[in-house]
Write a protein that holds these residues in place. Sequence first.
Motif, mmCIF file in Angstrom:
data_model
loop_
_atom_site.group_PDB
_atom_site.id
_atom_site.type_symbol
_atom_site.label_atom_id
_atom_site.label_comp_id
_atom_site.label_asym_id
_atom_site.label_seq_id
_atom_site.Cartn_x
_atom_site.Cartn_y
_atom_site.Cartn_z
ATOM 1 N N ALA A 127 0.808 -1.224 0.000
ATOM 2 C CA ALA A 127 0.000 0.000 0.000
ATOM 3 C C ALA A 127 0.839 1.272 0.000
ATOM 4 O O ALA A 127 0.313 2.346 -0.300
ATOM 5 C CB ALA A 127 -0.925 0.008 1.211
ATOM 6 N N GLN A 180 2.729 2.486 -2.069
ATOM 7 C CA GLN A 180 2.817 3.112 -3.386
ATOM 8 C C GLN A 180 1.550 3.869 -3.779
ATOM 9 O O GLN A 180 1.530 4.549 -4.795
ATOM 10 C CB GLN A 180 3.115 2.041 -4.433
ATOM 11 C CG GLN A 180 2.014 0.998 -4.549
ATOM 12 C CD GLN A 180 2.373 -0.124 -5.470
ATOM 13 O OE1 GLN A 180 2.918 0.122 -6.532
ATOM 14 N NE2 GLN A 180 2.071 -1.356 -5.079
ATOM 15 N N PHE A 181 0.489 3.786 -2.970
ATOM 16 C CA PHE A 181 -0.800 4.371 -3.340
ATOM 17 C C PHE A 181 -1.112 5.628 -2.537
ATOM 18 O O PHE A 181 -0.642 5.787 -1.411
ATOM 19 C CB PHE A 181 -1.930 3.354 -3.133
ATOM 20 C CG PHE A 181 -1.818 2.162 -4.032
ATOM 21 C CD1 PHE A 181 -2.174 2.243 -5.364
ATOM 22 C CD2 PHE A 181 -1.336 0.955 -3.555
ATOM 23 C CE1 PHE A 181 -2.068 1.143 -6.201
ATOM 24 C CE2 PHE A 181 -1.215 -0.140 -4.377
ATOM 25 C CZ PHE A 181 -1.582 -0.051 -5.708
ATOM 26 N N GLU A 182 -1.939 6.496 -3.127
ATOM 27 C CA GLU A 182 -2.396 7.703 -2.442
ATOM 28 C C GLU A 182 -3.505 7.366 -1.455
ATOM 29 O O GLU A 182 -3.625 7.979 -0.401
ATOM 30 C CB GLU A 182 -2.929 8.710 -3.470
ATOM 31 C CG GLU A 182 -1.902 9.169 -4.468
ATOM 32 C CD GLU A 182 -2.518 9.875 -5.667
ATOM 33 O OE1 GLU A 182 -3.721 10.183 -5.643
ATOM 34 O OE2 GLU A 182 -1.782 10.112 -6.636
ATOM 35 N N HIS A 200 -5.823 3.832 0.019
ATOM 36 C CA HIS A 200 -5.823 2.378 0.014
ATOM 37 C C HIS A 200 -6.680 1.841 1.149
ATOM 38 O O HIS A 200 -7.010 2.572 2.079
ATOM 39 C CB HIS A 200 -4.403 1.832 0.120
ATOM 40 C CG HIS A 200 -3.600 2.472 1.210
ATOM 41 N ND1 HIS A 200 -3.650 2.070 2.508
ATOM 42 C CD2 HIS A 200 -2.745 3.524 1.175
ATOM 43 C CE1 HIS A 200 -2.853 2.836 3.243
ATOM 44 N NE2 HIS A 200 -2.288 3.728 2.448
ATOM 45 N N GLY A 254 -6.293 -0.111 -3.872
ATOM 46 C CA GLY A 254 -5.427 1.060 -3.868
ATOM 47 C C GLY A 254 -5.711 1.948 -5.063
ATOM 48 O O GLY A 254 -6.041 1.466 -6.144
ATOM 49 N N GLN A 255 -5.564 3.266 -4.845
ATOM 50 C CA GLN A 255 -5.777 4.244 -5.906
ATOM 51 C C GLN A 255 -4.562 5.133 -5.982
ATOM 52 O O GLN A 255 -4.089 5.649 -4.975
ATOM 53 C CB GLN A 255 -7.033 5.062 -5.620
ATOM 54 C CG GLN A 255 -7.296 6.192 -6.594
ATOM 55 C CD GLN A 255 -6.756 7.527 -6.099
ATOM 56 O OE1 GLN A 255 -6.802 7.834 -4.925
ATOM 57 N NE2 GLN A 255 -6.235 8.312 -7.014
ATOM 58 N N LYS A 256 -4.045 5.287 -7.193
ATOM 59 C CA LYS A 256 -2.942 6.213 -7.430
ATOM 60 C C LYS A 256 -3.195 6.895 -8.767
ATOM 61 O O LYS A 256 -3.373 6.217 -9.788
ATOM 62 C CB LYS A 256 -1.594 5.498 -7.463
ATOM 63 C CG LYS A 256 -0.440 6.453 -7.656
ATOM 64 C CD LYS A 256 0.890 5.760 -7.554
ATOM 65 C CE LYS A 256 1.978 6.809 -7.686
ATOM 66 N NZ LYS A 256 3.289 6.224 -7.591
ATOM 67 N N ARG A 279 -5.500 5.449 -11.655
ATOM 68 C CA ARG A 279 -5.514 3.985 -11.683
ATOM 69 C C ARG A 279 -6.067 3.426 -10.386
ATOM 70 O O ARG A 279 -5.787 3.934 -9.304
ATOM 71 C CB ARG A 279 -4.119 3.441 -11.910
ATOM 72 C CG ARG A 279 -3.362 4.147 -12.966
ATOM 73 C CD ARG A 279 -3.052 3.556 -14.275
ATOM 74 N NE ARG A 279 -3.158 2.186 -14.575
ATOM 75 C CZ ARG A 279 -3.773 1.769 -15.686
ATOM 76 N NH1 ARG A 279 -4.369 2.614 -16.472
ATOM 77 N NH2 ARG A 279 -3.784 0.499 -15.996
ATOM 78 N N THR A 315 -6.346 -0.283 -8.346
ATOM 79 C CA THR A 315 -5.800 -1.635 -8.305
ATOM 80 C C THR A 315 -6.393 -2.372 -7.115
ATOM 81 O O THR A 315 -6.490 -1.820 -6.020
ATOM 82 C CB THR A 315 -4.261 -1.597 -8.168
ATOM 83 O OG1 THR A 315 -3.726 -0.837 -9.249
ATOM 84 C CG2 THR A 315 -3.664 -2.985 -8.184
ATOM 85 N N THR A 346 -5.922 -4.111 -12.390
ATOM 86 C CA THR A 346 -5.774 -2.661 -12.449
ATOM 87 C C THR A 346 -6.655 -2.129 -13.559
ATOM 88 O O THR A 346 -6.754 -2.731 -14.621
ATOM 89 C CB THR A 346 -4.311 -2.271 -12.713
ATOM 90 O OG1 THR A 346 -3.509 -2.784 -11.644
ATOM 91 C CG2 THR A 346 -4.143 -0.768 -12.764
#
Length: 139
Positions: A35, A37-39, A41, A50-52, A55, A57, A71
Amino acid sequence: MERGLLWLPLLVVFFWLAWSGWNEYQKIESYKRWASQFERHKYDIYSVLGQKDDRLTWGKPTRKDPQNLQTVSFADIARIRFRIDSKFFDDQDAEFPLNGKQISLELVLKTGEMPSIRFTDVNIASNWYRFLSDRLATE
């Protein structure tokens, strides 16, 4: 000897509980690494999400890393449906029931696919539903 036989099931239950706790701890630690890597989650016993940027995922939590990851880009999503048991909610401002056995977000993709992301908590699911609906409205 009878006392020993009476304590044996308790000992088995104790080891099973200890193993279950260790297993869940490993899943959460794996999720924390994933998590980062995500903004935005979420972790759930059914799924990780998770959302970034644009995208989204999601996948199934495991002790190693999340599995069956999928994704999708927000541009590929036609709409989002919020489902509690067999009832669908399309209005963000609707009052959602506080409990349900099967809670999920269903992404209706422009390709016709409808992947589903399971939740255990109605409040967390409704927050994600509102967030994703708002995000789709601005795309």
